[in-house]
Scaffold this active site. Structure first.
Site, PDB file in Angstrom:
ATOM      1  CG  ASP A 349      -1.788   1.179   1.361  1.00 27.52           C
ATOM      2  OD1 ASP A 349      -2.699   1.299   0.530  1.00 27.52           O
ATOM      3  OD2 ASP A 349      -1.579   1.999   2.277  1.00 27.52           O
ATOM      4  CD  GLU A 378      -2.285   2.032  -3.530  1.00 25.18           C
ATOM      5  OE1 GLU A 378      -3.371   2.409  -3.969  1.00 25.18           O
ATOM      6  OE2 GLU A 378      -1.969   2.158  -2.330  1.00 25.18           O
TER       7      GLU A 378
END
Length: 667
Positions: A349, A378
């Site tokens: 994340d 990400e």
């Protein structure tokens, strides 16, 4: 004892107390000693349990032993002694299995809050206390024979992102252990329409991996009272090395959540499906009261020069991955999950908050263990950071990462429209001007001579950012923002349902025929809706659950996606592994349409049994005519779905591609 002797004893005791209460002095966090051992936390043996905490700057530390997961007085308080490289150590004799513990440190003259240690592997209710158990006792039957899924190349992966609770919680799921790890182990489950659900459905779709939203211990749900349940995605970490208790059948007993998580992994592996865990090392769910800040004040977080916590996560804090012991912690944590739970991959994340060196070290540690473990994340942040820009593991620096992939927001937004503009249209919903952006996604963000990089949208600079297709996650939707179906409802409100279905199928076809690593949001194949809720992280089950009635309602769409997945698995030309291979075999053709793309993959690319493949993508809202290249071309993917070569009549000359439709032919 004489008065003089007593006085000397008191003075001596005062001196001892004063000296032991003096903290070690360090000018900066970078001056903290680095502990190289692998025994931090709690190590259990039947004859004794050892405790080791790394906290160099505190003045004292202790462990408290409890009978229960919550409440009650401590059975025993055990002082920790200073030990190697900033650690504190103690051993407790006897068999302590089944008891709970907390660590506590003294800093700036006061005892801070009791917490499990950062390295805790077992916790009780709500993660407030660690638990002492024999980890071997948590292995389900046959666990020693369990193996990860073998993935030869990252591009062979077709990933299906799901939330543990969403898949089973609906009343029509036919699953007994609703919302639990065990719900994902059940086979033979069906909807009221008699169609497979849960694990059987995922296996039926043919995906290679499931990506599970955070399933480590997070803080937003009260495990002690099911009646007060509040849904959450889990991006508020509390104890990183422990499965979440609300997904287990008994949150109090730390062994249960571990065993049931392992049973879930084992069930997927038996079905030939790998398991990827969504990990959130970039921030903690609490800041001041977190495990890290209460036991090692300040060290694990980044700060601005004025002392404030920096907040690139937009969640109140960000961890300092560039510091030695934070980097070591992240590496040790993923290694532990991979070893103890046999995980097949990790999704990071807000990976852009981490530094490049840490991400490369994570990749190296995991790939030494197993080269097929997938690592991706990400490539962005949610705010500014004190970490120098050029050190961040951002999308634009993906080519500097080794064995790590990043999500392509270029192809995502190119297909459906800009993610933060809910009514914006994309290529699949008829918006013009996105051809180069889609072409860039088709070659998986790599360098290709036919891409006009100046015309690619959402690029930090006009160049490729991936060194190879193995570094690009190709997707159109995920748990964040609207489901694709809801997005199409927003952006094309006047379209008929049949027209939007064609757009959904076109979007999925672009994802599954493009190079890179394919990534699908669970339920996309049955037009999953969250009834217009854009970010459903706190919405109830009625919004988040997968409604299994839609599998029967949209059976034709489900079959179409099943065929798409099978075509990608059958044909390695869609899964090329190097930039050079893509450059050699993939060629874009000249087209007349303003929202129409045609390209060939030729020369038995990547060992494909098909010599030549022609992919036609019509994002226009009207039919398009196209002159086929010379030769006889057999349609293998039409609006009706995937058909093996030879089942349809060969085509030559000119053909018509319906509006919002993809066509794949082979020669």
């Amino acid at each position: 004892m004489s008065y003089r002797i007593l006085l000397l004893a008191l003075i001596s005791g005062m001196l001892f107390t004063t000296c032991s209460d003096m903290p070690e002095h360090y000018e900066t966090y970078e001056d903290y000693p680095i502990y190289e051992g692998t025994d931090l936390g709690v190590r259990y043996q039947p004859e004794r349990t050892e405790f080791r905490l790394w906290s160099p700057a505190v003045t004292a530390a202790r462990v408290r032993i409890y009978e229960d997961a919550l409440g009650g007085e401590a059975l025993q308080t055990l002082p920790l002694e200073r030990s190697d490289a900033g650690t504190w150590y103690a051993a407790l004799e006897g068999d302590q299995a089944g008891r709970y513990y907390t660590f506590q440190v003294r800093s700036e003259g006061a005892w801070l809050e009791e917490k499990p240690d950062p390295y805790a592997r077992v916790v009780g209710t709500n993660g407030q206390r660690g638990m002492i158990i024999d980890l071997d006792s948590t292995d389900p039957e046959g666990w020693q024979q369990d193996r990860r899924r073998v993935t030869v190349q990252p591009t062979d992966a077709i990933i299906y992102e799901l939330h543990v609770r969403d898949l089973s919680i609906a009343g029509n799921s036919g699953i007994q252990h609703k919302g639990k790890f065990l719900g994902l182990t059940e086979t033979g489950t069906t909807s009221p329409d008699g169609l497979s659900t849960g694990l059987d459905h995922i296996r039926e779709m043919g995906v290679t991996h499931v990506h599970i939203l955070p399933a480590f211990d997070f803080r937003s749900i009260d495990e002690s009272d099911p009646a007060r349940f509040r849904y959450n995605w889990g991006y508020d970490p509390q104890n990183y090395n422990v499965p979440e208790g609300t997904y287990s059948t008994d949150p109090k007993d730390g062994a249960v959540r571990i065993r049931e998580f392992k049973q879930m992994v084992q069930a997927f592996h038996r079905a030939g499906i790998g398991v990827i865990l969504d990990v959130v090392y970039n921030h903690t769910g609490d800041t001041d009261k977190s495990v890290f800040n209460q036991l090692v004040p300040g060290y694990y977080y980044r700060h601005w020069e004025d002392g404030r916590f920096s907040d690139a996560s937009a969640c109140g804090n960000e961890t300092a991955s560039e510091r030695a012991m934070v980097r070591n912690y992240i590496i040790e944590s993923v290694r532990y999950w991979a070893e103890e739970y046999h995980l097949d991959g990790f999704r990071f994340d807000l990976m852009g908050i981490h530094d490049i060196e840490t991400m490369n070290a994570v990749s190296s540690a995991l790939h030494i263990m197993d080269p097929s473990i997938l690592v991706y994340g990400e490539g962005w942040t949610a705010g500014d950071s004190p970490l120098p820009y050029e050190d961040r593991a951002l999308k634009r620096f993906t080519h500097r990462l080794d064995g790590v992939a990043a999500f392509s927001d270029n192809i995502r937004d190119g297909i459906k429209g800009h993610v933060f503009t809910p009514d914006d249209r994309g290529f699949a919903s008829g918006k013009l001007g996105l051809k180069e952006t889609i072409k860039f996604g088709i070659v998986a963000s790599t360098d290709h001579p036919q891409i006009e990089y100046d015309s690619v949208l959402w690029l930090d600079e006009a160049r490729a950012w991936a060194a190879s297709p193995t570094q690009t996650m190709t997707y159109v939707s995920c748990h964040d923002n609207h489901t694709l179906w809801d997005r199409l409802l927003n952006s094309q409100p006047d379209a008929t349902e049949a027209e939007r279905i064609r757009m959904q199928k076109l979007a999925g076809t672009i994802v599954l025929t493009s190079q890179g690593i394919s990534f699908l949001h669970a339920g996309m194949e049955m037009l999953r809706t969250k009834y217009g809720v854009e970010n459903s992280f706190e919405s109830p089950d009625s919004i988040n659950q997968i409604d299994w009635a839609r599998k029967a309602q949209y059976a034709e769409v489900v079959d179409y996606f099943k065929g798409l997945i099978q075509m990608r698995k059958d044909h390695p030309a869609f899964r090329m592994t190097s930039t050079e291979m893509v450059q050699e075999h993939l060629q874009f053709l000249e087209t007349e349409g303003t929202n129409f793309i045609a390209y060939t993959i030729s020369g038995n690319a990547n060992g494909d049994p098909w010599s030549d493949i022609l992919v036609l993508l019509n994002g226009d809202l009207s039919d398009q005519d196209f002159d086929l290249p010379a030769g006889d071309w057999t349609p293998v993917l039409t609006e009706a779905g995937y058909r093996e070569a030879g089942e349809a009549d060969a085509k030559a000359g000119s053909i018509t591609i319906p509006a919002s439709t993809a066509l794949v032919l082979m020669r």
